[in-house]
Design a protein around this motif. Structure first.
Motif, PDB file in Angstrom:
ATOM      1  N   TYR A 127     -13.493 -43.013  -0.123  1.00  0.00           N
ATOM      2  CA  TYR A 127     -12.510 -42.142  -0.763  1.00  0.00           C
ATOM      3  C   TYR A 127     -11.125 -42.351  -0.175  1.00  0.00           C
ATOM      4  N   ARG A 128     -11.058 -42.383   1.123  1.00  0.00           N
ATOM      5  CA  ARG A 128      -9.764 -42.586   1.782  1.00  0.00           C
ATOM      6  C   ARG A 128      -9.258 -44.020   1.614  1.00  0.00           C
ATOM      7  N   GLY A 129     -10.170 -44.957   1.428  1.00  0.00           N
ATOM      8  CA  GLY A 129      -9.791 -46.360   1.365  1.00  0.00           C
ATOM      9  C   GLY A 129      -9.324 -46.841   0.000  1.00  0.00           C
ATOM     10  N   TYR A 130      -9.420 -45.993  -1.025  1.00  0.00           N
ATOM     11  CA  TYR A 130      -8.948 -46.412  -2.341  1.00  0.00           C
ATOM     12  C   TYR A 130      -7.474 -46.799  -2.286  1.00  0.00           C
ATOM     13  N   THR A 131      -7.137 -47.872  -2.991  1.00  0.00           N
ATOM     14  CA  THR A 131      -5.765 -48.372  -2.996  1.00  0.00           C
ATOM     15  C   THR A 131      -4.834 -47.470  -3.794  1.00  0.00           C
ATOM     16  N   HIS A 132      -5.342 -46.898  -4.869  1.00  0.00           N
ATOM     17  CA  HIS A 132      -4.496 -46.130  -5.788  1.00  0.00           C
ATOM     18  C   HIS A 132      -4.932 -44.665  -5.807  1.00  0.00           C
ATOM     19  N   ASN A 133      -3.966 -43.759  -5.846  1.00  0.00           N
ATOM     20  CA  ASN A 133      -4.271 -42.328  -5.862  1.00  0.00           C
ATOM     21  C   ASN A 133      -5.106 -41.936  -7.074  1.00  0.00           C
ATOM     22  N   ILE A 134      -4.883 -42.596  -8.198  1.00  0.00           N
ATOM     23  CA  ILE A 134      -5.628 -42.259  -9.397  1.00  0.00           C
ATOM     24  C   ILE A 134      -7.115 -42.509  -9.203  1.00  0.00           C
ATOM     25  N   GLN A 135      -7.485 -43.438  -8.347  1.00  0.00           N
ATOM     26  CA  GLN A 135      -8.907 -43.681  -8.075  1.00  0.00           C
ATOM     27  C   GLN A 135      -9.531 -42.480  -7.378  1.00  0.00           C
ATOM     28  N   ARG A 136      -8.794 -41.878  -6.458  1.00  0.00           N
ATOM     29  CA  ARG A 136      -9.301 -40.668  -5.800  1.00  0.00           C
ATOM     30  C   ARG A 136      -9.393 -39.511  -6.802  1.00  0.00           C
ATOM     31  N   ALA A 137      -8.382 -39.411  -7.677  1.00  0.00           N
ATOM     32  CA  ALA A 137      -8.399 -38.355  -8.699  1.00  0.00           C
ATOM     33  C   ALA A 137      -9.579 -38.529  -9.649  1.00  0.00           C
ATOM     34  N   ASP A 138      -9.880 -39.775  -9.998  1.00  0.00           N
ATOM     35  CA  ASP A 138     -11.050 -40.045 -10.841  1.00  0.00           C
ATOM     36  C   ASP A 138     -12.339 -39.686 -10.116  1.00  0.00           C
ATOM     37  N   ALA A 139     -12.477 -40.196  -8.905  1.00  0.00           N
ATOM     38  CA  ALA A 139     -13.743 -40.057  -8.179  1.00  0.00           C
ATOM     39  C   ALA A 139     -14.087 -38.606  -7.888  1.00  0.00           C
ATOM     40  N   VAL A 140     -13.107 -37.835  -7.463  1.00  0.00           N
ATOM     41  CA  VAL A 140     -13.422 -36.477  -7.004  1.00  0.00           C
ATOM     42  C   VAL A 140     -13.934 -35.599  -8.141  1.00  0.00           C
ATOM     43  N   ARG A 141     -13.524 -35.866  -9.370  1.00  0.00           N
ATOM     44  CA  ARG A 141     -14.009 -35.039 -10.484  1.00  0.00           C
ATOM     45  C   ARG A 141     -15.522 -35.160 -10.659  1.00  0.00           C
ATOM     46  N   TYR A 142     -16.077 -36.347 -10.368  1.00  0.00           N
ATOM     47  CA  TYR A 142     -17.523 -36.526 -10.481  1.00  0.00           C
ATOM     48  C   TYR A 142     -18.244 -35.722  -9.398  1.00  0.00           C
ATOM     49  N   PHE A 143     -17.675 -35.704  -8.196  1.00  0.00           N
ATOM     50  CA  PHE A 143     -18.283 -34.932  -7.105  1.00  0.00           C
ATOM     51  C   PHE A 143     -18.172 -33.430  -7.364  1.00  0.00           C
ATOM     52  N   ILE A 144     -17.037 -32.997  -7.908  1.00  0.00           N
ATOM     53  CA  ILE A 144     -16.852 -31.577  -8.222  1.00  0.00           C
ATOM     54  C   ILE A 144     -17.899 -31.120  -9.239  1.00  0.00           C
ATOM     55  N   LEU A 145     -18.072 -31.900 -10.283  1.00  0.00           N
ATOM     56  CA  LEU A 145     -19.032 -31.515 -11.314  1.00  0.00           C
ATOM     57  C   LEU A 145     -20.466 -31.591 -10.814  1.00  0.00           C
ATOM     58  N   TYR A 146     -20.754 -32.589  -9.992  1.00  0.00           N
ATOM     59  CA  TYR A 146     -22.104 -32.685  -9.432  1.00  0.00           C
ATOM     60  C   TYR A 146     -22.418 -31.477  -8.545  1.00  0.00           C
ATOM     61  N   GLU A 147     -21.452 -31.065  -7.754  1.00  0.00           N
ATOM     62  CA  GLU A 147     -21.671 -29.969  -6.807  1.00  0.00           C
ATOM     63  C   GLU A 147     -21.665 -28.594  -7.479  1.00  0.00           C
ATOM     64  N   PHE A 148     -20.721 -28.353  -8.396  1.00  0.00           N
ATOM     65  CA  PHE A 148     -20.538 -27.015  -8.953  1.00  0.00           C
ATOM     66  C   PHE A 148     -20.882 -26.906 -10.437  1.00  0.00           C
ATOM     67  N   GLY A 149     -20.815 -28.020 -11.170  1.00  0.00           N
ATOM     68  CA  GLY A 149     -20.954 -27.938 -12.610  1.00  0.00           C
ATOM     69  C   GLY A 149     -19.713 -27.323 -13.233  1.00  0.00           C
ATOM     70  N   GLY A 150     -19.680 -27.307 -14.573  1.00  0.00           N
ATOM     71  CA  GLY A 150     -18.552 -26.713 -15.267  1.00  0.00           C
ATOM     72  C   GLY A 150     -17.865 -27.708 -16.184  1.00  0.00           C
ATOM     73  N   ILE A 151     -16.611 -27.383 -16.531  1.00  0.00           N
ATOM     74  CA  ILE A 151     -15.814 -28.216 -17.427  1.00  0.00           C
ATOM     75  C   ILE A 151     -14.608 -28.737 -16.660  1.00  0.00           C
ATOM     76  N   TYR A 152     -14.472 -30.051 -16.617  1.00  0.00           N
ATOM     77  CA  TYR A 152     -13.276 -30.650 -16.006  1.00  0.00           C
ATOM     78  C   TYR A 152     -12.314 -31.050 -17.120  1.00  0.00           C
ATOM     79  N   LEU A 153     -11.021 -30.731 -16.924  1.00  0.00           N
ATOM     80  CA  LEU A 153      -9.976 -31.077 -17.893  1.00  0.00           C
ATOM     81  C   LEU A 153      -8.793 -31.701 -17.182  1.00  0.00           C
TER      82      LEU A 153
END
Length: 348
Positions: free
Chosen positions: A127-153
Motif C-alpha cells: 500500500y505504501r509502495g504504490y507509485t501513484h496516489n490513485i492506486q492507494r485510493a483504488d485499493a483501499v475501497r476494496y478493503f473497506i468494503l470487505y471489512e464493513f460492507g456497504g456502498i462505495y461512491l
C-alpha cells in the motif's frame, strides 16, 4: 584459430539464448498477460451471461419473505483530507440526502492507511509502495468494503435516486466501456468472496505496465476488477449495474446517478490509450499486414540459405579468370589469403 574449450555460439543458438533471457525477464508478467488475453476473450464471447443488478431483478426470497438484505446501510467515500473540493460538495450532499437512514463514512488518506495498518498489516508495504496516489485510493475501497460492507461512491457521482435496491445483491459493480466493470461505484456485503479475491490479488498485480494509465488500470483500477471477475469461479454471486441505470455512457431518465467530471489522475498517456482504443481496427490491420510481410521475408531468406548450403556450387558459376581479375591478377587463379567474406559475396 580458436583455443581449445572456446564456446562458439551459432546464429541459431543466439536466438535460443536471447529467447531464454527474454522469458526470464518477462516471467512475472506471463500470468498477467495470459489473464488479460483470457479476460478480453471472456467479455467478447460471454458478456451476456453476467448477472444484472436492477430493481426488477431483486432476488425473490428477499422481496417475498422480508429477509434482510446482505449489504448494510453504509455509504463510503474517500478523499485526501477533510477539506473536500467545492465542486463535489453538492454531489456528496445528494447521496446523503437520498439515504437519510444510512451511516455515512468519510475516509481520509490517514484513516485509510490506519485501516490497512491495523486490519490488514500484510498489505501495508504494498500500500505504501504504490507509485501513484490513485492506486492507494483504488485499493483501499476494496478493503473497506470487505471489512464493513456497504456502498462505495466516487465523489464525482451525484445521486438522483435511492440506491437501496443494490443492497439485495452480494457484490455489484457497474458496466463500463468498452468491456468490463468500473470501480467508481461498488456495493458489497462484508467478507464477500469476490471482495476477498480483489484484496488477495492486489499484491500479485502490483506491476509496471509500461505507462501510468495502464499501470493504474491493470494493477488496482477498473481493468483489475474486470480481470478478477473473468477469473472468478462463482460469477453468479457477482452482479453488474446496467448502463441505463449507471448513467455514465447512456444518459436516460432511468439513470440513478449523474457523473461529474472526474478522472483527475488521467494524463497524456491516457489520451494515447483512448486513441489506440478508438483506432484499434486500423492498428490490428497494420499489425497483421506487417507480421505477414515479415513472415514472408523470413521464409524467403530461410529458403535461400537452405539452398545455398545444399548446393554451394549452384548459386552461380564464376570462372577462375574472373576471380583473378577481381583480386588484382593473382597468378594461377589463386585467391589471396586475406580475402574477406564480403569481397567473395560481391563476386558471387
Amino acid at each position: 584459430m580458436l583455443a581449445r574449450g572456446t564456446f562458439v555460439c551459432s546464429g541459431r543458438w543466439k536466438w535460443v539464448l536471447a529467447l531464454l533471457i527474454l522469458l526470464t525477464l518477462l516471467w512475472p508478467y506471463c500470468y498477467c498477460l495470459a489473464a488479460i488475453v483470457y479476460n478480453y476473450a471472456f467479455w467478447i464471447l460471454s458478456s451476456d451471461t453476467v448477472q444484472i443488478a436492477a430493481p426488477i431483478t431483486v432476488p425473490e426470497h428477499f422481496a417475498n419473505q422480508g429477509i434482510d438484505p446482505p449489504v448494510p446501510k453504509i455509504i463510503h467515500q474517500t478523499w485526501r483530507n477533510m477539506e473536500l473540493p467545492e465542486k463535489w460538495k453538492d454531489a456528496q450532499k445528494s447521496c446523503k440526502d437520498l439515504h437519510p437512514d444510512y451511516q455515512y463514512r468519510f475516509w481520509t488518506d490517514a484513516a485509510a492507511e490506519e485501516l490497512i495498518r491495523t486490519k490488514f498489516p500484510w498489505f501495508l508495504d504494498t500500500y505504501r509502495g504504490y507509485t501513484h496516489n490513485i492506486q492507494r485510493a483504488d485499493a483501499v475501497r476494496y478493503f473497506i468494503l470487505y471489512e464493513f460492507g456497504g456502498i462505495y461512491l466516487d465523489l464525482d457521482i451525484k445521486c438522483v435516486k435511492s440506491l437501496d435496491f443494490l443492497r439485495y445483491f452480494n457484490f455489484t459493480a457497474p458496466k463500463t466501456y468498452p468491456v468490463g466493470m468500473s470501480n467508481d461505484l461498488l456495493v458489497s456485503r462484508p467478507r464477500d468472496p469476490f471482495a476477498e479475491r480483489l484484496i488477495r490479488n492486489l499484491r500479485y498485480w502490483n506491476r509496471w505496465f509500461f505507462v501510468k494509465y495502464a499501470t493504474v488500470m491493470f494493477s488496482t483500477g477498473p481493468m483489475f476488477v474486470t480481470i478478477q471477475y473473468a477469473l472468478h469461479g462463482h460469477k453468479d454471486e457477482v452482479t453488474m449495474l446496467p448502463a441505463d441505470i449507471y448513467g455514465k455512457y447512456k444518459k436516460t431518465s432511468a439513470a440513478y446517478m449523474v457523473h461529474l467530471h472526474g478522472s483527475s489522475w488521467h494524463g497524456n498517456d491516457a489520451r494515447l490509450v483512448f486513441w489506440l482504443e478508438h483506432n484499434w481496427v486500423y492498428l490490428v490491420t497494420l499489425g497483421v499486414s506487417s507480421a505477414l510481410l515479415l513472415i514472408a521475408w523470413l521464409v524467403r531468406r530461410y529458403s535461400m540459405l537452405s539452398h545455398a548450403k545444399a548446393s554451394p556450387g549452384q548459386m552461380g558459376v564464376v570462372s577462375v579468370p574472373d576471380l583473378v581479375s577481381v583480386f588484382g591478377g593473382a597468378s594461377k587463379g589463386a585467391i589471396p589469403r586475406n580475402t574477406s567474406s564480403k569481397q567473395l559475396e560481391q563476386v558471387l
